[in-house]
Design an enzyme around this catalytic site. Structure first.
Site, PDB file in Angstrom:
ATOM      1  N   TYR A 267       0.846  -1.202   0.000  1.00 60.79           N
ATOM      2  CA  TYR A 267       0.000   0.000   0.000  1.00 60.79           C
ATOM      3  C   TYR A 267       0.873   1.241   0.000  1.00 60.79           C
ATOM      4  O   TYR A 267       1.820   1.325   0.775  1.00 60.79           O
ATOM      5  CB  TYR A 267      -0.926   0.018   1.228  1.00 60.79           C
ATOM      6  CG  TYR A 267      -2.369  -0.033   0.794  1.00 60.79           C
ATOM      7  CD1 TYR A 267      -2.974   1.093   0.235  1.00 60.79           C
ATOM      8  CD2 TYR A 267      -3.106  -1.205   0.856  1.00 60.79           C
ATOM      9  CE1 TYR A 267      -4.266   1.048  -0.230  1.00 60.79           C
ATOM     10  CE2 TYR A 267      -4.404  -1.263   0.392  1.00 60.79           C
ATOM     11  CZ  TYR A 267      -4.986  -0.127  -0.157  1.00 60.79           C
ATOM     12  OH  TYR A 267      -6.262  -0.189  -0.621  1.00 60.79           O
TER      13      TYR A 267
ATOM     14  N   ASP B 277      -6.669  13.171 -25.453  1.00 56.48           N
ATOM     15  CA  ASP B 277      -6.732  11.797 -24.948  1.00 56.48           C
ATOM     16  C   ASP B 277      -6.126  10.889 -26.007  1.00 56.48           C
ATOM     17  O   ASP B 277      -6.760  10.590 -27.023  1.00 56.48           O
ATOM     18  CB  ASP B 277      -8.201  11.444 -24.671  1.00 56.48           C
ATOM     19  CG  ASP B 277      -8.381  10.002 -24.226  1.00 56.48           C
ATOM     20  OD1 ASP B 277      -7.391   9.235 -24.246  1.00 56.48           O
ATOM     21  OD2 ASP B 277      -9.516   9.638 -23.872  1.00 56.48           O
TER      22      ASP B 277
ATOM     23  N   THR C 221      -4.006   5.599 -21.951  1.00 60.49           N
ATOM     24  CA  THR C 221      -3.843   4.290 -21.331  1.00 60.49           C
ATOM     25  C   THR C 221      -2.378   3.909 -21.521  1.00 60.49           C
ATOM     26  O   THR C 221      -1.651   4.557 -22.283  1.00 60.49           O
ATOM     27  CB  THR C 221      -4.698   3.211 -22.025  1.00 60.49           C
ATOM     28  OG1 THR C 221      -4.248   3.098 -23.384  1.00 60.49           O
ATOM     29  CG2 THR C 221      -6.181   3.573 -22.012  1.00 60.49           C
TER      30      THR C 221
ATOM     31  N   ARG D 294      -2.043  -2.916 -18.141  1.00 61.69           N
ATOM     32  CA  ARG D 294      -3.259  -2.103 -18.089  1.00 61.69           C
ATOM     33  C   ARG D 294      -3.026  -0.984 -17.089  1.00 61.69           C
ATOM     34  O   ARG D 294      -2.581  -1.220 -15.960  1.00 61.69           O
ATOM     35  CB  ARG D 294      -4.436  -2.950 -17.643  1.00 61.69           C
ATOM     36  CG  ARG D 294      -4.696  -4.095 -18.573  1.00 61.69           C
ATOM     37  CD  ARG D 294      -6.079  -4.636 -18.416  1.00 61.69           C
ATOM     38  NE  ARG D 294      -7.003  -3.907 -19.232  1.00 61.69           N
ATOM     39  CZ  ARG D 294      -7.281  -4.204 -20.499  1.00 61.69           C
ATOM     40  NH1 ARG D 294      -6.689  -5.219 -21.087  1.00 61.69           N
ATOM     41  NH2 ARG D 294      -8.139  -3.495 -21.183  1.00 61.69           N
TER      42      ARG D 294
ATOM     43  N   GLU E 283      -0.451   4.880  -0.527  1.00 63.14           N
ATOM     44  CA  GLU E 283      -1.235   6.100  -0.753  1.00 63.14           C
ATOM     45  C   GLU E 283      -0.338   7.328  -0.635  1.00 63.14           C
ATOM     46  O   GLU E 283       0.516   7.400   0.251  1.00 63.14           O
ATOM     47  CB  GLU E 283      -2.372   6.194   0.265  1.00 63.14           C
ATOM     48  CG  GLU E 283      -3.509   5.250  -0.066  1.00 63.14           C
ATOM     49  CD  GLU E 283      -4.666   5.375   0.915  1.00 63.14           C
ATOM     50  OE1 GLU E 283      -4.516   6.040   1.950  1.00 63.14           O
ATOM     51  OE2 GLU E 283      -5.722   4.782   0.636  1.00 63.14           O
TER      52      GLU E 283
ATOM     53  N   LYS F 268      -2.494   0.049 -24.801  1.00 66.44           N
ATOM     54  CA  LYS F 268      -2.931  -0.105 -26.199  1.00 66.44           C
ATOM     55  C   LYS F 268      -1.688  -0.098 -27.091  1.00 66.44           C
ATOM     56  O   LYS F 268      -0.854  -0.975 -26.920  1.00 66.44           O
ATOM     57  CB  LYS F 268      -3.984   0.950 -26.526  1.00 66.44           C
ATOM     58  CG  LYS F 268      -5.260   0.741 -25.665  1.00 66.44           C
ATOM     59  CD  LYS F 268      -6.367   1.741 -25.954  1.00 66.44           C
ATOM     60  CE  LYS F 268      -7.549   1.524 -25.013  1.00 66.44           C
ATOM     61  NZ  LYS F 268      -8.605   2.549 -25.206  1.00 66.44           N
TER      62      LYS F 268
HETATM   63  C1  LIG Z   1      -9.609   3.001 -24.364  1.00 71.14           C
HETATM   64  C2  LIG Z   1      -9.874   4.440 -24.213  1.00 71.14           C
HETATM   65  C3  LIG Z   1     -10.091   5.026 -22.958  1.00 71.14           C
HETATM   66  C4  LIG Z   1     -10.355   4.226 -21.700  1.00 71.14           C
HETATM   67  O1  LIG Z   1      -9.434   3.364 -21.301  1.00 71.14           O
HETATM   68  P1  LIG Z   1      -9.811   2.180 -20.266  1.00 71.14           P
HETATM   69  O2  LIG Z   1      -8.471   1.743 -19.855  1.00 71.14           O
HETATM   70  O3  LIG Z   1     -10.585   1.184 -21.077  1.00 71.14           O
HETATM   71  O4  LIG Z   1     -10.616   2.783 -19.170  1.00 71.14           O
HETATM   72  C5  LIG Z   1     -10.201   6.399 -22.872  1.00 71.14           C
HETATM   73  N1  LIG Z   1     -10.128   7.163 -23.965  1.00 71.14           N
HETATM   74  C6  LIG Z   1      -9.958   6.649 -25.191  1.00 71.14           C
HETATM   75  C7  LIG Z   1      -9.895   7.564 -26.372  1.00 71.14           C
HETATM   76  C8  LIG Z   1      -9.854   5.267 -25.366  1.00 71.14           C
HETATM   77  O5  LIG Z   1      -9.732   4.754 -26.586  1.00 71.14           O
END
Ligand SMILES: *Cc1c(COP(=O)(O)O)cnc(C)c1O
Length: 414
Positions: free
Chosen positions: A55, A201, A227, A236, A57, A230
């Site tokens: 932990y 994003d 993220t 993750r 925090e 991807k």
């Molecule tokens: C995949 C994605 C997210 C969210 O990611 P998670 O890890 O699935 O919560 C946010 N914004 C965009 C543009 C995405 O493609």
């Protein structure tokens, strides 16, 4: 087999058996889900480390629990590598995933009820960009911009018109299903004109941005979210980059406003992934992802399929199945029977509903990690074409699946 896998087999054969079956599934199929990838063994080892027991925090140097010698070291390393990789002033590596990262950005920059402007979900935006079923559509006065009906690309005259009309406090750019380059400069100009913050994003394209094969929003957007799993090919997780000015607000939003203890094992694995992304191998990989997407797009077009926005600049392709008179769901189900895994997806101005939309979304991040090249994309296009020609013929689909498995056996999983 590493220690933990051996232990799992001994102590929980049921879970072990399911995980082994998933490994086999991932190995024998062609994974074209655009948001998925194969993390390296090093990334998976860090994920399975004993940091999962800790932990922590707070932030490095300011924790609420004792015993933080190594959590501080790992989080500082992850933050530094993220800043170096993207050329950012500040990185917060604690968000549990991409959606909580966006929630933290909104919490940091907005008051409940503030107007926001993001790309509509049906046009390629993400749920968290203000769609009505998400917190973002519920807590904020959310407005959407579409793509142009003809070109199926972002129309900046239209974005500007809507922005001037709704005067958003925050504009969100970035997408989950947009196959073309995102012009961050054009978004920054509009945000500037209307006095809005800009969030980029880059959840899908962050690996391409890190490698320099897609323009970077760092320096143009106030905040960048992503993220780590991807195209960036890490564990993750979520990531927020920002300028010095927003550092305090962002950090406070992630903890203590929205999250408790960070997942330190995932942060260690993210540090590994950021390190990998700095290598020449990764730059070559990202370039190949884009080359493969172009090759696959060309292959699909030669089968007579219609591609949304006329093709791709990144890792992602959206196929419109309307001219083939079939729905995306039937196509995705048939393709899975043939060993090709995609997801059905809405296309711009879709006449069908979101559960059975008109398109399928295809990405090349995972197959490129396995070592497949542009020639292999021709084979994959051929598998897809044949499966779509035999939508209701399970025998034919099974025969293709056997060929796919044989094809995949040349490309071992990392
Ligand atoms: C995949 C994605 C997210 C969210 O990611 P998670 O890890 O699935 O919560 C946010 N914004 C965009 C543009 C995405 O493609």
């Amino acid at each position: 087999m590493s220690d933990h896998v051996q232990n799992l087999e001994d102590f929980d054969p049921k879970v072990h058996e399911i995980l082994e079956a998933e490994d086999r599934r991932q190995g024998r199929t062609i994974r074209l889900i655009a948001s998925e990838n194969y993390a390296s063994t090093a990334v998976r080892d860090a994920t399975a480390s004993r940091l999962t027991n800790k932990y922590s925090e707070g932030y490095p140097g300011r924790r609420y629990y004792q015993g933080q010698q190594y959590t501080d070291a790992i989080e500082n390393l992850a933050r530094q590598r993220a800043c170096d990789l993207f050329g950012a002033d500040h990185a917060n590596v604690q968000p549990y995933s991409g959606s909580p990262a966006n929630l933290a950005v909104y919490y940091a920059l907005l008051e409940v009820g503030d107007p926001i402007l993001g790309m509509g979900l049906p046009f390629g935006g993400h749920l968290t960009h203000g769609w009505k079923v998400s917190f973002s559509g519920r807590f904020y006065d959310a407005h959407q911009y579409p793509v142009d009906r003809q070109t199926e690309r972002i129309d900046f005259a239209e974005v500007r018109r809507i922005a001037k009309d709704v005067e958003p406090r925050l504009i969100i750019c970035g997408a989950s299903a947009y196959p073309r380059t995102i012009d961050f400069e054009a978004f920054a100009e509009i945000a500037d004109e209307v006095g809005a913050y800009l969030l980029a994003d880059i959840a899908h394209i962050s690996g391409l941005v890190a490698a320099g094969v897609h323009p970077s929003p760092v320096g143009l957007a106030d905040v960048v979210s992503s993220t780590t799993h991807k195209t960036l090919r890490g564990p993750r997780g979520g990531l927020i980059l920002c300028e010095e000015e927003h550092k305090k607000a962002i950090d406070r939003a992630v903890f203590p406003a929205l999250q408790g203890g960070p997942h330190m094992n995932a942060i260690a694995a993210a540090a590994v992934a950021f390190g990998e992304a700095m290598t020449k191998d990764f730059k070559d990989y990202a370039g190949q992802v884009v080359d493969n997407a172009r090759a696959l797009a060309a292959g699909l077009e030669s089968l007579g399929l219609r591609l949304v926005a006329g093709g791709t600049d990144n890792h992602l392709i959206l196929v419109d199945l309307t001219p083939r008179d079939m729905g995306g769901r039937d196509a995705a189900v048939a393709l899975e029977k043939a060993g090709v895994v995609v997801n059905s997806n809405s296309i711009p101005f879709d006449s069908r509903g979101p559960f059975d939309p008109s398109g399928i979304r295809i990405g090349t991040a995972a197959v490129t990690t396995r070592g497949m090249d542009a020639d292999d994309m021709g084979r994959i296009a051929d598998f897809i074409g044949r499966a779509l020609d035999h939508l209701d013929d399970d025998q034919a689909l099974n025969a293709i699946a056997a060929e796919v498995e044989e094809f995949c056996s040349d490309y071992p999983l990392p």
